[in-house]
Design a protein around this motif. Structure first.
Motif, short mmCIF file in Angstrom:
data_model
loop_
_atom_site.label_atom_id
_atom_site.label_comp_id
_atom_site.label_asym_id
_atom_site.label_seq_id
_atom_site.Cartn_x
_atom_site.Cartn_y
_atom_site.Cartn_z
N SER A 210 -1.68 3.02 -14.43
CA SER A 210 -0.77 3.93 -13.73
C SER A 210 -0.06 3.16 -12.62
O SER A 210 -0.68 2.34 -11.95
CB SER A 210 -1.53 5.12 -13.14
OG SER A 210 -2.13 5.89 -14.17
N SER A 211 1.22 3.47 -12.42
CA SER A 211 2.02 2.70 -11.46
C SER A 211 1.82 3.11 -10.02
O SER A 211 2.07 2.32 -9.11
CB SER A 211 3.51 2.83 -11.81
OG SER A 211 3.75 2.35 -13.10
N MET A 212 1.41 4.35 -9.80
CA MET A 212 1.14 4.80 -8.43
C MET A 212 0.09 5.90 -8.48
O MET A 212 -0.02 6.62 -9.47
CB MET A 212 2.41 5.25 -7.71
CG MET A 212 3.12 6.45 -8.31
SD MET A 212 4.59 6.92 -7.32
CE MET A 212 5.13 8.37 -8.24
N ILE A 213 -0.66 6.00 -7.40
CA ILE A 213 -1.67 7.06 -7.31
C ILE A 213 -1.68 7.67 -5.92
O ILE A 213 -1.49 6.96 -4.92
CB ILE A 213 -3.09 6.56 -7.66
CG1 ILE A 213 -3.52 5.40 -6.75
CG2 ILE A 213 -3.19 6.17 -9.12
CD1 ILE A 213 -4.99 5.04 -6.90
N VAL A 214 -1.89 8.98 -5.88
CA VAL A 214 -2.18 9.65 -4.62
C VAL A 214 -3.66 9.42 -4.34
O VAL A 214 -4.53 9.81 -5.12
CB VAL A 214 -1.90 11.16 -4.73
CG1 VAL A 214 -2.38 11.88 -3.47
CG2 VAL A 214 -0.42 11.41 -4.94
N THR A 215 -3.96 8.76 -3.26
CA THR A 215 -5.35 8.43 -2.93
C THR A 215 -5.49 8.41 -1.41
O THR A 215 -4.84 9.21 -0.74
CB THR A 215 -5.76 7.10 -3.61
OG1 THR A 215 -7.13 6.86 -3.38
CG2 THR A 215 -4.92 5.93 -3.13
N GLY A 216 -6.31 7.53 -0.88
CA GLY A 216 -6.48 7.54 0.57
C GLY A 216 -7.02 6.24 1.10
O GLY A 216 -7.30 5.28 0.36
N SER A 217 -7.19 6.19 2.41
CA SER A 217 -7.54 4.95 3.09
C SER A 217 -8.97 4.50 2.82
O SER A 217 -9.38 3.45 3.28
CB SER A 217 -7.31 5.10 4.60
OG SER A 217 -8.01 6.20 5.12
N TRP A 218 -9.73 5.31 2.06
CA TRP A 218 -11.06 4.83 1.66
C TRP A 218 -10.95 3.61 0.74
O TRP A 218 -11.91 2.89 0.55
CB TRP A 218 -11.85 5.95 0.98
CG TRP A 218 -11.18 6.60 -0.18
CD1 TRP A 218 -11.21 6.18 -1.48
CD2 TRP A 218 -10.40 7.80 -0.17
NE1 TRP A 218 -10.49 7.03 -2.28
CE2 TRP A 218 -9.99 8.05 -1.51
CE3 TRP A 218 -10.02 8.70 0.82
CZ2 TRP A 218 -9.20 9.15 -1.86
CZ3 TRP A 218 -9.25 9.80 0.47
CH2 TRP A 218 -8.84 10.01 -0.84
#
Length: 449
Positions: A277-285
């Protein structure tokens, strides 16, 4: 299904805790007031692996400050999977396993187990130390107006992008953008053998943020419940969140199909770092892994963008912030030593660990930038991350206002997950899903009044 899940967990934990209580009462606590009379060993149960959480150097630094306390790290997931770890923690509590410190991934998971008596209340420790929790940490840790944990890393959500694919598509790294623009990026970043994006949830009654992306990116009432605890299902952003998921998967074909995620038990790390996948919604973890890890050496350039906005005129990018929560197991025999560890870990320990953003407010902007540089200096490919986009994202993100966790939040999460799955697996439409969600959430609130 949701009722059986909640009831099973409650019975499972209570039986184990009550069984362990008799053993605890029959043996004197090895710690007295002040320092333990002899070295003790505390067990820290965590989903964090050593390559990501740098446990060896973290524990070594703590040992220098507290030579009379040994720390044994119990890793519960090879994939840093918090849901897998929580299942093992629940099994451990039910079977009377020795535990001292437990790491929770989010406050809902902590609240549920605190309600069942599994986690020690920390108010007396915090008051004795004169700690102002609201001023010293970046997010609210209260559960029913009591404290049951202290925070480790600070999590804010953002979007990770494969910068090589951005460049090939002629796209700029967004400094601010909307969900409509996010969808357009995803279409342009979808290619032969890879998707534009991947949404890791909802999955196994967790990761609900992925079915409420528009809802959680507003300044206030950023969740299924409003700040005052009432239902938030009438918010039109809930419906928009569902429509976003349906459109991207069914029409644009730019998002990994949900059916594929659950059938193959996909993981967001694999999806992004293997370039599926080219981009993901994730976080600073994921911060410490952006320069590469033992499991995923980074072979492409990475950029970071703030969470998309609902309205282009919004001043900041908003999302519910949080972080790791370290609590003390209610039946621990080493509560004083455990408290010393979580207090140290939540403050100076974050700088010794040098793997994540700290939740401690006494860390200055300059110290945080220095910490970020230190984190990436120790990675295999620090030059793969666009540092300036990360710093911009951190500075442009603000915490959304959410309700305090309620004991029945997991029942709500489970019920809404079922409704979402009916929608995304083509068993009902968006309007039916919204109508069912409104009724379900209100019924659960009414039942628990």
């Amino acid at each position: 299904m949701k009722k059986m899940f909640t009831l099973f967990l409650a019975i499972f934990l209570v039986v184990g805790i009550l069984a362990a209580c008799s053993e605890q009462k029959s043996s004197s606590n090895e710690e007295k007031e002040g320092e333990p009379s002899e070295p003790v060993t505390i067990k820290v149960h965590t989903y964090g692996t050593n390559d990501v959480y740098k446990w060896e150097k973290t524990v070594s630094a703590f040992k220098k400050k507290h030579p009379d306390i040994n720390v044994e790290i119990v890793e519960l997931s090879e994939k840093n999977d918090s849901q897998e770890a929580l299942k093992k923690i629940d099994l451990g509590a039910a079977s009377g396993e020795e535990m001292d410190v437990i790491m929770f991934p989010f406050i809902d998971a902590l609240a549920q187990r605190a309600q069942l008596g599994m986690v020690e209340e920390l108010d007396k420790y915090i008051q004795a130390d004169g700690i102002n929790m609201e001023k010293e940490y970046k997010f609210d840790l209260k559960v029913n107006d009591h404290y049951y944990a202290m925070p480790g890393k600070f999590n804010l959500m953002y979007v990770l992008l494969n910068k090589d694919r951005l460049d090939a598509a002629g796209l700029e790294v967004p400094k601010e953008w909307t969900w409509d623009e996010f969808q357009e990026y995803a279409k342009k970043l979808t290619g032969d053998g890879y998707y534009g994006t991947y949404f890791h949830g909802p999955f196994q009654f967790a990761w609900q943020q992925y079915m409420s992306l528009n809802l959680i990116t507003q300044e206030s009432n950023a969740g299924f419940l409003k700040v005052d605890g009432s239902s938030n299902m009438n918010d039109p952003l809930y419906k928009k969140s569902l429509e976003l998921r349906v459109k991207m998967e069914k029409e644009d074909k730019s998002a990994v199909p949900y059916s594929q995620m659950i059938s193959q038990k996909l993981n967001y790390r694999d999806q992004f770092f293997t370039q599926a996948s080219s981009m993901i919604v994730t976080g600073s973890w994921l911060l410490s892994e952006l320069g590469g890890s033992d499991r995923f050496p980074v072979e492409f350039n990475i950029a970071v963008a703030p969470m998309p906005k609902n309205n282009p005129t919004d001043e900041f990018s908003y999302n519910p912030t949080g972080g790791d929560l370290l609590g003390i197991y209610a039946n621990s025999k080493h509560k004083d030593a455990s408290y010393k560890f979580i207090k140290w870990y939540s403050t100076e320990g974050q700088f010794e660990q040098a793997a994540f953003l700290p939740s401690w407010t006494k860390a200055s902007d300059a110290e945080i930038e220095s910490l970020i540089d230190q984190i990436f200096s120790e990675s295999a490919n620090p030059d793969k991350l666009d540092r300036e986009t990360l710093l911009h994202t951190i500075k442009s993100t603000k915490s959304a206002k959410i309700s305090q966790p309620v004991p029945y939040i997991n029942e709500i999460n489970a019920a809404l997950t079922v409704e979402f799955e009916k929608l995304i697996l083509d068993q009902q439409d968006v309007d039916t899903t919204v109508a069912n969600s409104k009724k379900i959430v209100q019924d659960i609130i009414d039942k628990n009044k």
